[in-house]
Design a protein around this motif. Structure first.
Motif, mmCIF file in Angstrom:
data_model
loop_
_atom_site.group_PDB
_atom_site.id
_atom_site.type_symbol
_atom_site.label_atom_id
_atom_site.label_comp_id
_atom_site.label_asym_id
_atom_site.label_seq_id
_atom_site.Cartn_x
_atom_site.Cartn_y
_atom_site.Cartn_z
ATOM 1 N N LEU A 315 0.796 -1.227 0.000
ATOM 2 C CA LEU A 315 0.000 0.000 0.000
ATOM 3 C C LEU A 315 0.828 1.276 0.000
ATOM 4 O O LEU A 315 0.269 2.366 -0.029
ATOM 5 N N GLN A 316 2.129 1.148 0.010
ATOM 6 C CA GLN A 316 2.943 2.362 -0.072
ATOM 7 C C GLN A 316 2.897 2.980 -1.470
ATOM 8 O O GLN A 316 3.186 4.170 -1.638
ATOM 9 N N ASN A 317 2.496 2.189 -2.470
ATOM 10 C CA ASN A 317 2.330 2.720 -3.836
ATOM 11 C C ASN A 317 1.452 1.754 -4.610
ATOM 12 O O ASN A 317 1.921 1.056 -5.499
ATOM 13 N N PHE A 318 0.181 1.715 -4.259
ATOM 14 C CA PHE A 318 -0.713 0.703 -4.820
ATOM 15 C C PHE A 318 -1.578 1.320 -5.916
ATOM 16 O O PHE A 318 -2.220 2.355 -5.719
ATOM 17 N N HIS A 319 -1.589 0.677 -7.061
ATOM 18 C CA HIS A 319 -2.414 1.086 -8.192
ATOM 19 C C HIS A 319 -3.576 0.095 -8.289
ATOM 20 O O HIS A 319 -3.369 -1.066 -8.661
ATOM 21 N N TYR A 320 -4.760 0.533 -7.946
ATOM 22 C CA TYR A 320 -5.881 -0.403 -7.879
ATOM 23 C C TYR A 320 -6.826 -0.238 -9.064
ATOM 24 O O TYR A 320 -7.022 0.853 -9.593
ATOM 25 N N SER A 321 -7.379 -1.353 -9.468
ATOM 26 C CA SER A 321 -8.478 -1.347 -10.437
ATOM 27 C C SER A 321 -9.797 -1.650 -9.744
ATOM 28 O O SER A 321 -10.866 -1.310 -10.258
ATOM 29 N N VAL A 322 -9.714 -2.296 -8.581
ATOM 30 C CA VAL A 322 -10.901 -2.606 -7.784
ATOM 31 C C VAL A 322 -10.667 -2.140 -6.349
ATOM 32 O O VAL A 322 -9.641 -2.461 -5.737
ATOM 33 N N LEU A 323 -11.586 -1.355 -5.828
ATOM 34 C CA LEU A 323 -11.606 -0.975 -4.411
ATOM 35 C C LEU A 323 -13.055 -1.043 -3.972
ATOM 36 O O LEU A 323 -13.906 -0.314 -4.491
ATOM 37 N N SER A 324 -13.330 -1.935 -3.061
ATOM 38 C CA SER A 324 -14.691 -2.037 -2.527
ATOM 39 C C SER A 324 -14.605 -2.284 -1.034
ATOM 40 O O SER A 324 -13.626 -2.847 -0.541
ATOM 41 N N SER A 325 -15.630 -1.849 -0.332
ATOM 42 C CA SER A 325 -15.608 -2.001 1.117
ATOM 43 C C SER A 325 -17.010 -2.163 1.663
ATOM 44 O O SER A 325 -17.936 -1.447 1.265
ATOM 45 N N ALA A 326 -17.167 -3.117 2.575
ATOM 46 C CA ALA A 326 -18.377 -3.201 3.384
ATOM 47 C C ALA A 326 -18.262 -2.171 4.507
ATOM 48 O O ALA A 326 -17.163 -1.890 4.984
ATOM 49 N N ILE A 327 -19.394 -1.606 4.899
ATOM 50 C CA ILE A 327 -19.404 -0.558 5.926
ATOM 51 C C ILE A 327 -20.380 -0.948 7.022
ATOM 52 O O ILE A 327 -21.557 -1.227 6.753
ATOM 53 N N ASN A 344 -1.892 -3.586 -8.304
ATOM 54 C CA ASN A 344 -0.475 -3.927 -8.226
ATOM 55 C C ASN A 344 0.314 -2.760 -7.664
ATOM 56 O O ASN A 344 -0.172 -1.623 -7.640
ATOM 57 N N ASN A 345 1.523 -3.084 -7.246
ATOM 58 C CA ASN A 345 2.497 -2.080 -6.840
ATOM 59 C C ASN A 345 3.654 -2.170 -7.829
ATOM 60 O O ASN A 345 4.337 -3.200 -7.890
ATOM 61 N N PRO A 346 3.883 -1.123 -8.637
ATOM 62 C CA PRO A 346 4.948 -1.187 -9.655
ATOM 63 C C PRO A 346 6.321 -1.473 -9.062
ATOM 64 O O PRO A 346 7.227 -1.913 -9.808
ATOM 65 N N ASP A 347 6.487 -1.271 -7.770
ATOM 66 C CA ASP A 347 7.789 -1.469 -7.136
ATOM 67 C C ASP A 347 7.969 -2.873 -6.578
ATOM 68 O O ASP A 347 9.004 -3.179 -5.985
#
Length: 398
Positions: A315-327, A344-347
């Motif tokens: 998560l220090q450099n995360f490129h997401y295509s999906v982000l979902s959360s239950a609340i 993914n994280n390119p690093d």
């Protein structure tokens, strides 16, 4: 000075009279809705013995000043019309010290600017229940409600009581901002409320419009009718295109960055025990975005362990295509997020796909207190929070 005219024009009932520039105290006004205090009337009285008209101004020791018009037609009706205009900074004290049934919750209300204009007409007829019609206009009211700052409240409240039925209509109502730590607004409202006089707080609220701007997106309650007698009250709130970047900017942790837009549903349940959210959800809109969360803050939130270290690094450099959360949110103020991320994280590992499932918890009352103490609302709210913490023996630190 008092001027008096008396004309005999036929039967005794048609005896005409007029008294101008009259001034007298009304020390003995007694009504269950009014606190005992001195009242003063100045104006004129005239008409006939069977049809008396009174016009002028009335005031009391609490500072209320109003124009008044009273007509009494013997055996038929009595009507009373009052109208007043006052500064918002004076209104709360005036009404609080005039009315016996002033709501306890409004003791936490303080207004510092704006104007209120009010008109009320009361009709009394033999063998009929009292009828009341009123209109209250708000213009740019600003102040505090407990620990929440309210700015530029404007609109109209139309109220009536007739045949033991109570009706209230909120029209053209807007609020510049409502801020308990994170600002919401402008807000626009349009609603009707109907109830019986016997159960004034167990009626039906018909919401026709309830929209608010929030973190560069918007919140909305779809038109619906809510039965206030049913517990808990269920109010679904829709969130549209909330900026993840703005959300992380207002979160009181340094170094949090991100991009993307979030939409979802937040089903509020309101009862005597508090506010809850059960099975809400939020999802990032395509094409996704980025998350950059510093390792130290993440470790403080998630604890230790090998899995946590993997999540922290990703998560220090995360490129997401999906982000979902239950609340989920309980009545004690604990917010639980069941977060799922795909990207993914390119690093790391040549940008190989990564799927993360993270559970986060946040104490919302403590978070809002921290934001209020940081001065993000205004100095008046900060001072009020400090006083409450001192009274409870807690330290007032952001």
């Amino acid at each position: 000075m008092v001027f008096f005219w008396l004309l005999m024009a036929g039967p005794a009932g048609a005896l005409e009279f007029e008294v101008q520039q009259i001034r007298f105290g009304l020390e003995d006004i007694s009504h269950p809705a009014l606190k005992p205090q001195g009242w003063l009337f100045t104006g004129r009285v005239g008409g006939t013995l069977s049809d008396v008209q009174l016009d002028g101004q009335i005031s009391n020791d609490a500072g209320l000043e109003a124009d008044i018009s009273v007509r009494h037609v013997s055996g038929e009706f009595q009507s009373i019309r009052l109208s007043t205009t006052m500064a918002g900074s004076e209104a709360v004290g005036v009404f609080k010290n005039t009315l016996t049934n002033w709501p306890e919750q409004l003791n936490l209300l303080e207004l510092d600017s704006g104007e209120i204009r009010a008109e009320v007409t009361i009709l009394l007829q033999p063998n009929e229940s009292m009828a009341v019609h009123s209109r209250v206009d708000f213009h740019n009211l600003s102040g505090l409600m407990d620990r929440t700052a309210i700015t530029n409240l404007s609109g109209h409240l139309l109220f009536s009581l007739e045949n033991n039925q109570l009706t209230a209509r909120l029209r053209d109502t807007t609020v510049g901002q409502i801020n308990s730590g994170i600002g919401i607004g402008p807000v626009s409202l349009l609603a009707d409320y109907r109830a019986t006089q016997a159960e004034p707080f167990a009626g039906e609220l018909n919401i026709q419009q309830a929209n608010a701007e929030f973190l560069d997106g918007r919140l909305r309650i779809a038109p619906r009718t809510i039965n206030l007698a049913a517990q808990p009250l269920k109010i679904p709130v829709d969130a549209h295109e909330i900026s993840l970047s703005r959300l992380l900017q207002v979160y009181p942790a340094e170094g949090f960055e991100g991009s993307g837009l979030l939409s979802g549903a937040i089903p509020l349940e309101i009862s005597d025990t508090g506010i809850e959210v059960k099975q809400g959800n939020i999802t990032a809109l395509s094409p996704g975005g980025t998350l950059k969360l510093p390792a130290e803050q993440l470790q403080a939130m998630l604890g230790g362990g090998g899995t946590v270290e993997t999540v922290t690094r990703a998560l220090q450099n995360f490129h997401y295509s999906v982000l979902s959360s239950a609340i989920d949110y309980d009545e004690k103020g604990k917010l639980t997020l069941g977060l799922r991320l795909e990207g993914n994280n390119p690093d790391i590992r040549n940008s190989q796909p990564i799927v993360l499932n993270v559970n986060l918890e946040e104490d919302i009352p403590a978070l809002l207190t921290s934001l209020q103490l940081s001065g993000r609302v205004n100095e008046a709210v900060t001072e009020r929070v400090r006083e409450r913490l001192q009274q409870s023996g807690q330290e007032a630190t952001p």
